[in-house]
Design a protein around this motif. Structure first.
Motif, mmCIF file in Angstrom:
data_model
loop_
_atom_site.group_PDB
_atom_site.id
_atom_site.type_symbol
_atom_site.label_atom_id
_atom_site.label_comp_id
_atom_site.label_asym_id
_atom_site.label_seq_id
_atom_site.Cartn_x
_atom_site.Cartn_y
_atom_site.Cartn_z
ATOM 1 N N ALA A 17 0.097 -12.591 -39.405
ATOM 2 C CA ALA A 17 0.361 -14.022 -39.556
ATOM 3 C C ALA A 17 1.690 -14.176 -40.275
ATOM 4 O O ALA A 17 2.213 -13.223 -40.870
ATOM 5 N N THR B 291 4.325 -20.070 -31.795
ATOM 6 C CA THR B 291 3.304 -20.692 -30.938
ATOM 7 C C THR B 291 3.119 -19.936 -29.628
ATOM 8 O O THR B 291 1.984 -19.584 -29.282
ATOM 9 N N LYS C 163 1.377 -16.772 -30.182
ATOM 10 C CA LYS C 163 0.000 -16.957 -30.665
ATOM 11 C C LYS C 163 -0.224 -16.293 -32.024
ATOM 12 O O LYS C 163 -1.276 -15.720 -32.301
ATOM 13 N N PRO D 272 -0.432 -17.113 -36.037
ATOM 14 C CA PRO D 272 -0.608 -18.287 -36.896
ATOM 15 C C PRO D 272 0.467 -18.403 -37.975
ATOM 16 O O PRO D 272 0.960 -17.393 -38.495
ATOM 17 N N ILE E 180 0.724 -20.123 -41.648
ATOM 18 C CA ILE E 180 -0.191 -20.621 -42.673
ATOM 19 C C ILE E 180 0.611 -21.122 -43.871
ATOM 20 O O ILE E 180 1.481 -20.424 -44.392
ATOM 21 N N THR F 245 -1.749 -22.998 -33.591
ATOM 22 C CA THR F 245 -1.955 -21.945 -34.586
ATOM 23 C C THR F 245 -1.221 -22.266 -35.888
ATOM 24 O O THR F 245 -0.851 -21.368 -36.637
ATOM 25 N N TYR F 246 -1.031 -23.534 -36.146
ATOM 26 C CA TYR F 246 -0.361 -23.999 -37.358
ATOM 27 C C TYR F 246 -1.411 -24.542 -38.322
ATOM 28 O O TYR F 246 -2.192 -25.431 -37.968
ATOM 29 N N PHE F 247 -1.428 -24.013 -39.558
ATOM 30 C CA PHE F 247 -2.413 -24.410 -40.563
ATOM 31 C C PHE F 247 -1.681 -24.806 -41.846
ATOM 32 O O PHE F 247 -0.848 -24.045 -42.351
ATOM 33 N N ALA G 166 -6.235 -16.506 -36.926
ATOM 34 C CA ALA G 166 -6.358 -17.922 -36.553
ATOM 35 C C ALA G 166 -7.823 -18.356 -36.573
ATOM 36 O O ALA G 166 -8.165 -19.431 -37.090
ATOM 37 N N HIS H 189 -7.026 -28.255 -38.705
ATOM 38 C CA HIS H 189 -6.106 -27.198 -39.122
ATOM 39 C C HIS H 189 -5.292 -27.587 -40.352
ATOM 40 O O HIS H 189 -4.508 -26.774 -40.833
#
Length: 380
Positions: free
Chosen positions: A106, A124, A127, A129, A131, A147-149, A338, A361
């Protein structure tokens, strides 16, 4: 490429063998276990350039959380693969390309809106993430970036909190000073919408150079509008000159955002910081009732780090990362990370909670207004 490794050592185990009726027991050494393979997490950050002093405390807080996890030896250790982007989006993109090649599980903690956009454009499709970035722009919190948190409230949440506070204390004539870049131009309509929704009047808006040079005329134009309060939409090197210029000509209260006021900025402002209202999306680090704040204070003092918002923010985000790594299992891939973020659900870190899920998310919308008092201390 600069790597920071925080690995927990493992001691060789001894197996005690005994027999019934024997007067002594023998201890035979067992081959030491192979240390767990570290989970590699990428980080592109401003280690140099204008934002380096601002981000230093946040980075130290992140490392503190990772080191705490690694020293406890519970689960796989975390290795931060840390690259300098100098707060330049082009260098951020270059770094993300390198981190993808490094096969990180990540990416963690990009700094700045343009920098985060550059990162997401590459992460993106890969794939992988992202964070806990340090930008609150709502434009990125969409299904376009699955996949954005995030771990903090958005700028829209912060804007709404500022305007609610202003209207509560009956200062509804608001002026806005904003910087001429992607951050300032995107923030202005958010604040205008929040003001319109609350029935407040924006009596003046003035733009300034993001570097902070020649801010005097803009500050004077703000003063001539006779506002009851001024909202400062400025981040980075322009913060200190903007606030100092406004203090010279405006008697009204000044409000600004969490990302604008670092420990370095408070020190540089000196007496001009006193009375400044700051909307915060990080809980109060000096709380005596919140167990997270108390445990952080003990850990920070043990490691000779200050207790302030910068370090505490980094530490909280580091704790979220640690929980995701633990949840991802023994061989965390980007896909596993993710899924792990979604599985965190309601994450209580000790009196401060975030909430994640398959359709959530963005884990927090917490905001509160704080004020800077004498000696740079924050009060609520």
């Amino acid at each position: 490429m600069k790597h920071f490794r925080y690995h927990s050592s493992r001691r060789a185990a001894l197996t005690a063998l005994g027999g019934l009726g024997l007067l002594a027991c023998a201890a035979l050494p067992v081959q030491a276990q192979t240390p767990a393979t570290p989970v590699r997490i990428g980080l592109s950050a401003p280690l140099s350039g204008p934002m380096a002093p601002v981000f230093a405390g946040v980075l130290a807080g992140q490392k503190l959380a990772v080191e705490e996890h690694n020293q406890r030896g519970r689960g796989q250790p975390i290795e931060l693969v840390l690259l300098d982007d100098g707060y330049d989006p082009r260098r951020t993109a270059e770094n993300i390309g390198k981190l993808i090649e490094e096969k990180v599980a990540a990416v963690f903690g990009t700094v700045g809106t343009a920098q985060t956009v550059a990162a997401l454009k590459m992460l993106t499709p890969a794939k992988i993430p992202l964070i806990a970035s340090y930008t609150g722009t709502p434009a990125l919190r969409t299904a376009d970036f699955p996949t954005y948190f995030t771990t903090q409230a958005s700028y829209m949440d912060e804007s709404a909190r500022i305007i609610r506070h202003l209207t509560t204390v009956q200062t509804s004539r608001v002026a806005v000073l904003y910087q001429d870049d992607a951050f300032g131009r995107s923030m202005l309509p958010m604040l205008q919408k929040a003001a319109a929704d609350a029935g407040a009047e924006v009596v003046a808006t003035r733009v300034m150079d993001a570097s902070g040079k020649d801010v005097g005329p803009a500050a004077q134009a703000i003063a001539e509008a006779k506002p009851q309060s001024v909202v400062v939409l400025v981040a980075g090197p322009g913060v200190v000159p903007a606030i100092k210029a406004l203090r010279r000509v405006v008697a009204a209260p000044l409000y600004t955002y969490s990302l604008a006021i670092s420990a370095a900025a408070i020190q540089a402002l000196g007496a001009d910081a006193v009375g400044l209202a700051v909307v915060r999306s990080t809980p109060y680090p000096w709380s005596v009732t919140q167990s997270l704040a108390r445990s952080y204070t003990v850990l920070a003092k043990k490691n000779e780090l200050p207790v302030d918002y910068d370090h505490y923010l980094g530490y909280i985000n580091g704790r979220v990362l640690v929980e995701a790594v633990r949840t991802a299992g023994t061989d965390p891939s980007p896909a596993a990370m993710a899924i792990a973020m979604e599985k965190l659900g309601r994450l209580d870190l000790g009196g401060y909670s975030l909430n994640f899920g398959p359709d959530r998310h963005h884990g927090s919308n917490f905001t509160e207004i704080t004020f800077i008092g004498p000696r740079g201390r924050f009060v609520r």
